[in-house]
Design an enzyme around this catalytic site. Sequence first.
Site, mmCIF file in Angstrom:
data_model
loop_
_atom_site.group_PDB
_atom_site.id
_atom_site.type_symbol
_atom_site.label_atom_id
_atom_site.label_comp_id
_atom_site.label_asym_id
_atom_site.label_seq_id
_atom_site.Cartn_x
_atom_site.Cartn_y
_atom_site.Cartn_z
ATOM 1 N N GLU A 29 -16.141 52.635 -48.776
ATOM 2 C CA GLU A 29 -16.018 51.201 -48.784
ATOM 3 C C GLU A 29 -15.354 50.909 -47.385
ATOM 4 O OE1 GLU A 29 -14.285 49.344 -52.093
ATOM 5 O OE2 GLU A 29 -13.056 48.427 -51.059
ATOM 6 N N THR A 76 -16.465 44.936 -48.726
ATOM 7 C CA THR A 76 -15.766 43.902 -49.618
ATOM 8 C C THR A 76 -15.970 42.505 -49.205
ATOM 9 O OG1 THR A 76 -13.680 44.152 -47.995
ATOM 10 C CG2 THR A 76 -13.847 45.744 -49.643
HETATM 11 P P1 FAD Z 1 -12.920 40.566 -64.459
HETATM 12 O O1 FAD Z 1 -13.775 41.506 -65.026
HETATM 13 O O2 FAD Z 1 -13.281 39.315 -64.736
HETATM 14 O O3 FAD Z 1 -11.322 40.803 -65.150
HETATM 15 C C1 FAD Z 1 -10.113 40.024 -64.770
HETATM 16 C C2 FAD Z 1 -9.339 40.025 -65.936
HETATM 17 O O4 FAD Z 1 -9.851 39.062 -66.927
HETATM 18 C C3 FAD Z 1 -9.204 41.300 -66.598
HETATM 19 O O5 FAD Z 1 -7.755 41.443 -66.948
HETATM 20 C C4 FAD Z 1 -9.904 41.533 -67.815
HETATM 21 O O6 FAD Z 1 -9.599 42.077 -68.892
HETATM 22 C C5 FAD Z 1 -10.247 40.136 -68.238
HETATM 23 N N1 FAD Z 1 -10.958 39.267 -68.768
HETATM 24 C C6 FAD Z 1 -12.368 39.545 -68.535
HETATM 25 N N2 FAD Z 1 -13.223 38.874 -69.353
HETATM 26 C C7 FAD Z 1 -12.393 38.060 -70.055
HETATM 27 C C8 FAD Z 1 -12.786 37.173 -71.051
HETATM 28 N N3 FAD Z 1 -13.971 36.975 -71.167
HETATM 29 N N4 FAD Z 1 -11.679 36.634 -71.865
HETATM 30 C C9 FAD Z 1 -10.357 36.937 -71.483
HETATM 31 N N5 FAD Z 1 -10.354 37.849 -70.478
HETATM 32 C C10 FAD Z 1 -10.973 38.468 -69.826
HETATM 33 N N6 FAD Z 1 -11.294 41.643 -54.533
HETATM 34 C C11 FAD Z 1 -11.671 40.993 -53.530
HETATM 35 O O7 FAD Z 1 -11.212 39.985 -53.321
HETATM 36 N N7 FAD Z 1 -12.640 41.301 -53.014
HETATM 37 C C12 FAD Z 1 -13.261 42.469 -52.869
HETATM 38 O O8 FAD Z 1 -14.269 42.927 -51.946
HETATM 39 C C13 FAD Z 1 -12.955 43.350 -53.996
HETATM 40 N N8 FAD Z 1 -13.554 44.536 -54.132
HETATM 41 C C14 FAD Z 1 -13.070 45.260 -55.413
HETATM 42 C C15 FAD Z 1 -13.664 46.565 -55.447
HETATM 43 C C16 FAD Z 1 -13.311 47.228 -56.607
HETATM 44 C C17 FAD Z 1 -13.883 48.649 -56.767
HETATM 45 C C18 FAD Z 1 -12.022 46.988 -57.395
HETATM 46 C C19 FAD Z 1 -11.856 47.793 -58.638
HETATM 47 C C20 FAD Z 1 -11.583 46.012 -57.208
HETATM 48 C C21 FAD Z 1 -12.090 44.909 -56.267
HETATM 49 N N9 FAD Z 1 -11.408 43.657 -55.803
HETATM 50 C C22 FAD Z 1 -11.975 42.924 -55.010
HETATM 51 C C23 FAD Z 1 -10.196 43.102 -56.590
HETATM 52 C C24 FAD Z 1 -10.639 42.375 -57.708
HETATM 53 O O9 FAD Z 1 -11.461 41.166 -57.281
HETATM 54 C C25 FAD Z 1 -9.434 42.006 -58.659
HETATM 55 O O10 FAD Z 1 -8.995 43.315 -59.447
HETATM 56 C C26 FAD Z 1 -9.811 40.973 -59.532
HETATM 57 O O11 FAD Z 1 -8.379 40.459 -60.394
HETATM 58 C C27 FAD Z 1 -10.490 41.139 -61.063
HETATM 59 O O12 FAD Z 1 -11.792 41.419 -60.756
HETATM 60 P P2 FAD Z 1 -12.780 41.536 -61.742
HETATM 61 O O13 FAD Z 1 -14.235 41.595 -61.181
HETATM 62 O O14 FAD Z 1 -12.511 43.246 -62.286
HETATM 63 O O15 FAD Z 1 -12.514 40.686 -62.824
#
Ligand code: FAD
Length: 288
Positions: free
Chosen positions: A17, A48
């Site tokens: 990454e 990212t």
């Molecule tokens: P989601 O999957 O939407 O989850 C977020 C939260 O909401 C979780 O607590 C989940 O349990 C909860 N949730 C999900 N669906 C629901 C629902 N329907 N009802 C209630 N709660 C729900 N950030 C950046 O800004 N740029 C990047 O390029 C980036 N790359 C990343 C790469 C990886 C591999 C990882 C692990 C993280 C990365 N992040 C990045 C960080 C990420 O954006 C954050 O962790 C963010 O807070 C959550 O993103 P997510 O897509 O996992 O969210």
Amino acid sequence: MQIADIFRQKKTVLSLEVFPPKKTSSIDTIYTTLDDLQGLNPDFISVTYGAGGNAGDTSTCDIASVIKNKYGIEPLAHLTCVNYTKEEIDRILDLLQQKGIKNILALRGDINSDIQPKNEFCYASELITYIKERGGFHVSGACYPEGHIDSENLIADIHNLKSKVNAGAEHLISQLFFDNSYFYNFLEKAQIAGIRVPIEAGIMPVVNKAQIERMVTLCGASLPAKLTKMIQRFEYSPEALRDAGIAYAVEQIVDLISQGVDGIHLYTMNNSYIAKKIHASIAGLIQS
Ligand code: FAD
């Protein structure tokens, strides 16, 4: 090639990454890093995307395009949604399509108290559904071996993860972790929940005390006593901490590969020296 196809072809996938350089650095710095990383022959490189709401920033797309067209490596473009409208997401997807990028890591992005969310996408699963309805992209998602920092508990988080897979995520990359037992427990729960897509283990080498403290505060990963001791012992000796951090990451990776992990995703932090050192120790273990 679609990321899921790479997993069908290889026993252990290795991905890296990188992030677009900060505004204060030249964009060329990333190309020097990529020149070095190319030699590691990764299966794909992810780039990212900022969650800051600047939809006009094309750096992720530009770098992904160079990874594909100059280096001949499959790129995975990250895309966050919480601070973007559907119209803005459409413009970004159009650009990715024009550049021939086929793989997207669909993310919510962190909620930032200084930025008013656009409220058109609240969760990554909604972005995944949106991209899949549009068509033309393979979609990956993020997962959290210790539970996402906002989630009530790991079980609720796994239920939400299952929604992402049901929405169309065909591959998952984990948040960094420093204790493999969290990852193995998480894999077991994911299996029970019926999640059957490949799950890559996200590994970040500890090479700088401030950096790791910032990451741990942001994502809530636990620091095992062994690692805390290591950081305390070498915090004033950057080279020693770097070497110890590399050795710690290698030990984690050897254990993960021995346990049959689908893939290793190395958070390189754009530091090709460290990525090369780790690669030199594990290259023989990455099976095709
Ligand atoms: P989601 O999957 O939407 O989850 C977020 C939260 O909401 C979780 O607590 C989940 O349990 C909860 N949730 C999900 N669906 C629901 C629902 N329907 N009802 C209630 N709660 C729900 N950030 C950046 O800004 N740029 C990047 O390029 C980036 N790359 C990343 C790469 C990886 C591999 C990882 C692990 C993280 C990365 N992040 C990045 C960080 C990420 O954006 C954050 O962790 C963010 O807070 C959550 O993103 P997510 O897509 O996992 O969210």
